[in-house]
Design a protein around this motif. Sequence first.
Motif, PDB file in Angstrom:
ATOM      1  N   TYR A 262      49.958  31.194  39.785  1.00  0.00           N
ATOM      2  CA  TYR A 262      48.817  30.451  40.329  1.00  0.00           C
ATOM      3  C   TYR A 262      49.246  29.062  40.797  1.00  0.00           C
ATOM      4  N   GLU A 300      44.035  33.748  45.040  1.00  0.00           N
ATOM      5  CA  GLU A 300      43.806  32.748  43.993  1.00  0.00           C
ATOM      6  C   GLU A 300      42.721  33.224  43.028  1.00  0.00           C
ATOM      7  N   GLU A 301      41.708  33.860  43.550  1.00  0.00           N
ATOM      8  CA  GLU A 301      40.616  34.348  42.694  1.00  0.00           C
ATOM      9  C   GLU A 301      41.113  35.414  41.718  1.00  0.00           C
ATOM     10  N   LYS A 304      43.011  33.650  38.955  1.00  0.00           N
ATOM     11  CA  LYS A 304      42.078  32.983  38.037  1.00  0.00           C
ATOM     12  C   LYS A 304      41.456  33.999  37.079  1.00  0.00           C
TER      13      LYS A 304
END
Length: 339
Positions: A262, A300-301, A304
């Motif tokens: 990330y 990115e989601e 996360k």
Amino acid sequence: MIDIWKQIEKMQFSPIYLLYGIESYLINETKQKLVKNVLTDEEMDFNLANYDLEETSIEVALEDAETFPFMGEKRLIFLHNAFFLTSEKGKQRVEHNLSKLEEYIQNPPPYTILVIIAPYEKLDERKKITKQLKKHASILEAKKLNEIDLKKWVLQKVAENEVHIDDDAVDLLITLAGTNLMMLSAEIDKLSLFVGVSNSIKGETVENLTSRSLEQNIFSLVDKVVHRKISEALRIYYDLLKQNEEPIKILSILANQFRLLYQTKELQRRGYGQQQMATYLKVHPFRIKLAAGQAKLFSEEELKRIMLLCADSDYQMKTSGMNKIMIIEMLLFKLSKSA
């Protein structure tokens, strides 16, 4: 670094060396090369000395350095923990008259090799003594090697064992064993013994014989998850358990790997280069290179969401009383669906 080692091996010695940095393996290797090439076994008892500058004043050490060698041509003096070259506070147990060292630097005796060792990440460049050493000493900065220097180091270690290694085998060795120089050195020695003098280390040999670091096994596990190969991911996990790795430790490194993906992805978005990311995140550039490759396979989601899954598994391990091995099994199934 390589140039200093070549000079030492050619018996081209400087009167003063400054070794500084946090890569202790490089400092120790330089020390060993100096001892091996400067002194014979018979001379070591008389002409080799080590001083801890946190315990002994510089005046005492320099008095020894100015003493003529006994039963030999050279004296070799190591001065450890030269904290006065840094801006660090609170380590001074003895007073040092640095003017004595300044005088010595200007006119070192031809029969002594003085090696000053400062195992710190940075030196205080504002200090007069630091400036003088940088001007007059041969310097080795023992920092974490970048990818190019790491490959050069591997090639030199292999050459010292009088064997060869294929280019693809170098890359594979670093990928599998990691960037810890002590571990890499042990693997190189093992591979060299296996192939024998004057023979070549090939990729297949590296693949079959190299011991994987825990971090590399986790990297491989993540790679299997990414490609939805859950059975292979579980096999790596079970192999780690057979090696007596604790589930909570495996989870911690797994979470750290996804966190690195990330962070790498975010820093790439901001325009950081590989070396900049390594410096900012304080990890080896080669790890950044590998992480960047894996990060491309996630949004990115997704990353996360995966970090939240890892955090939830950690909480379950510490509070629920559930079987810890099963918690990670469940996590791997969830991750393979998220990937």
